[in-house]
Design a protein around this motif. Structure first.
Motif, PDB file in Angstrom:
ATOM      1  N   ASN A  66     -74.561 -46.811  34.954  1.00  0.00           N
ATOM      2  CA  ASN A  66     -74.010 -45.944  35.983  1.00  0.00           C
ATOM      3  C   ASN A  66     -74.569 -44.729  36.475  1.00  0.00           C
ATOM      4  O   ASN A  66     -74.384 -43.608  36.757  1.00  0.00           O
ATOM      5  N   PHE A  67     -75.935 -44.757  36.109  1.00  0.00           N
ATOM      6  CA  PHE A  67     -77.031 -43.446  36.360  1.00  0.00           C
ATOM      7  C   PHE A  67     -77.429 -43.532  37.837  1.00  0.00           C
ATOM      8  O   PHE A  67     -77.584 -44.482  38.521  1.00  0.00           O
ATOM      9  N   THR A  68     -76.959 -42.295  38.324  1.00  0.00           N
ATOM     10  CA  THR A  68     -77.721 -41.679  39.468  1.00  0.00           C
ATOM     11  C   THR A  68     -78.126 -40.389  39.435  1.00  0.00           C
ATOM     12  O   THR A  68     -77.749 -39.852  38.506  1.00  0.00           O
ATOM     13  N   MET A  69     -78.868 -40.114  40.246  1.00  0.00           N
ATOM     14  CA  MET A  69     -79.383 -38.488  40.092  1.00  0.00           C
ATOM     15  C   MET A  69     -78.279 -37.693  40.421  1.00  0.00           C
ATOM     16  O   MET A  69     -78.328 -36.420  39.862  1.00  0.00           O
ATOM     17  N   SER A  70     -77.216 -37.794  40.922  1.00  0.00           N
ATOM     18  CA  SER A  70     -75.953 -37.053  40.927  1.00  0.00           C
ATOM     19  C   SER A  70     -75.231 -37.006  39.643  1.00  0.00           C
ATOM     20  O   SER A  70     -74.453 -36.092  39.250  1.00  0.00           O
ATOM     21  N   THR A  71     -75.307 -38.116  38.595  1.00  0.00           N
ATOM     22  CA  THR A  71     -74.758 -38.069  37.409  1.00  0.00           C
ATOM     23  C   THR A  71     -75.705 -37.566  36.461  1.00  0.00           C
ATOM     24  O   THR A  71     -75.320 -37.251  35.457  1.00  0.00           O
ATOM     25  N   TYR A  72     -77.024 -37.326  36.901  1.00  0.00           N
ATOM     26  CA  TYR A  72     -78.042 -36.843  35.727  1.00  0.00           C
ATOM     27  C   TYR A  72     -77.465 -35.684  35.154  1.00  0.00           C
ATOM     28  O   TYR A  72     -77.562 -35.271  33.766  1.00  0.00           O
ATOM     29  N   LYS A  73     -77.061 -34.554  36.062  1.00  0.00           N
ATOM     30  CA  LYS A  73     -76.772 -33.217  35.415  1.00  0.00           C
ATOM     31  C   LYS A  73     -75.633 -33.264  34.395  1.00  0.00           C
ATOM     32  O   LYS A  73     -75.692 -32.731  33.231  1.00  0.00           O
ATOM     33  N   LYS A  74     -74.730 -34.157  34.703  1.00  0.00           N
ATOM     34  CA  LYS A  74     -73.538 -34.420  33.837  1.00  0.00           C
ATOM     35  C   LYS A  74     -74.332 -35.188  32.496  1.00  0.00           C
ATOM     36  O   LYS A  74     -73.580 -34.510  31.271  1.00  0.00           O
ATOM     37  N   LYS A  75     -74.930 -36.108  32.609  1.00  0.00           N
ATOM     38  CA  LYS A  75     -75.254 -36.838  31.526  1.00  0.00           C
ATOM     39  C   LYS A  75     -76.214 -36.064  30.559  1.00  0.00           C
ATOM     40  O   LYS A  75     -75.980 -36.015  29.305  1.00  0.00           O
ATOM     41  N   ILE A  76     -77.055 -35.157  31.363  1.00  0.00           N
ATOM     42  CA  ILE A  76     -78.187 -34.341  30.468  1.00  0.00           C
ATOM     43  C   ILE A  76     -77.427 -33.163  29.771  1.00  0.00           C
ATOM     44  O   ILE A  76     -77.443 -32.838  28.321  1.00  0.00           O
ATOM     45  N   SER A 149     -83.841 -38.992  27.319  1.00  0.00           N
ATOM     46  CA  SER A 149     -82.764 -38.414  28.328  1.00  0.00           C
ATOM     47  C   SER A 149     -83.338 -37.645  29.534  1.00  0.00           C
ATOM     48  O   SER A 149     -83.145 -37.797  30.498  1.00  0.00           O
ATOM     49  N   ILE A 150     -84.344 -36.744  28.953  1.00  0.00           N
ATOM     50  CA  ILE A 150     -84.823 -35.508  29.813  1.00  0.00           C
ATOM     51  C   ILE A 150     -85.956 -36.501  30.959  1.00  0.00           C
ATOM     52  O   ILE A 150     -86.051 -36.430  32.148  1.00  0.00           O
ATOM     53  N   CYS A 151     -86.516 -37.510  30.256  1.00  0.00           N
ATOM     54  CA  CYS A 151     -87.310 -38.337  31.297  1.00  0.00           C
ATOM     55  C   CYS A 151     -86.586 -39.394  31.980  1.00  0.00           C
ATOM     56  O   CYS A 151     -87.315 -40.286  32.628  1.00  0.00           O
ATOM     57  N   SER A 152     -85.202 -39.613  31.838  1.00  0.00           N
ATOM     58  CA  SER A 152     -84.342 -40.740  32.521  1.00  0.00           C
ATOM     59  C   SER A 152     -84.566 -40.904  33.965  1.00  0.00           C
ATOM     60  O   SER A 152     -84.755 -42.081  34.445  1.00  0.00           O
TER      61      SER A 152
END
Length: 162
Positions: A66-76, A149-152
């Motif tokens: 479920n990765f999107t650039m909008s979910t990246y901040k929450k995931k990181i 994770s940073i490079c995802s």
């Protein structure tokens, strides 16, 4: 998002396998002609090493699910809490223990000097460096997952291009 109990169970099993793998030294005390030795040898050299690969695979899968650039901040942010904070905390604790006990134990003093912990720069490198081995060796796994994770986003965009 609901937790997948099968994935949780597999992660738990792999974590136990890693603990057993790090306990491999126990079989060095067994007579190498005994069944016990051969069992330990098989378990530690054939079965247990697969756990690390499975954990990396699961971590990548769970990060990219479920990765999107909008979910990246929450995931990181979640990865910072679960990976970076424990990584830095454990390294700080180890550095403090080494430095504080170095005057009592000569072997620790030798390590303080060889690790460069007798300078601020050396201590900081052992705590937060991305290229130098952590003072507590097994923590490399947390660092590797955090860097992944940073490079995802790069992985995400590369997978979309193909």
């Amino acid at each position: 998002m609901n937790r997948d109990h099968q994935i949780d169970s597999l992660r738990c099993l792999c974590n136990y396998m890693i603990v057993v793998l790090h306990g491999w030294a126990a079989y060095q005390y067994c007579n190498n002609t005994t069944t016990e030795y051969h069992i330990w040898d098989f378990v530690c050299n054939v079965i247990m090493p697969s756990a690390m690969s499975v954990l990396f695979f699961l971590s990548g899968y769970l990060l990219m699910r479920n990765f999107t650039m909008s979910t990246y901040k929450k995931k990181i942010i979640r990865r910072i809490k679960r990976l970076a904070v424990p990584y830095i905390s454990w390294n700080c604790l180890f550095v403090l223990i080494y430095i504080s006990l170095a005057s009592v134990f000569p072997r620790l003093n030798d390590r303080v000097v060889s690790y460069g912990l007798d300078t601020w720069h050396g201590a900081l490198c052992k705590i937060i460096s991305f290229v130098e081995a952590p003072i507590d060796g097994p923590l490399w796994f947390l660092r590797a997952l955090f860097l992944y994770s940073i490079c995802s986003p790069v992985v995400f965009y590369a997978s979309r291009m193909g």
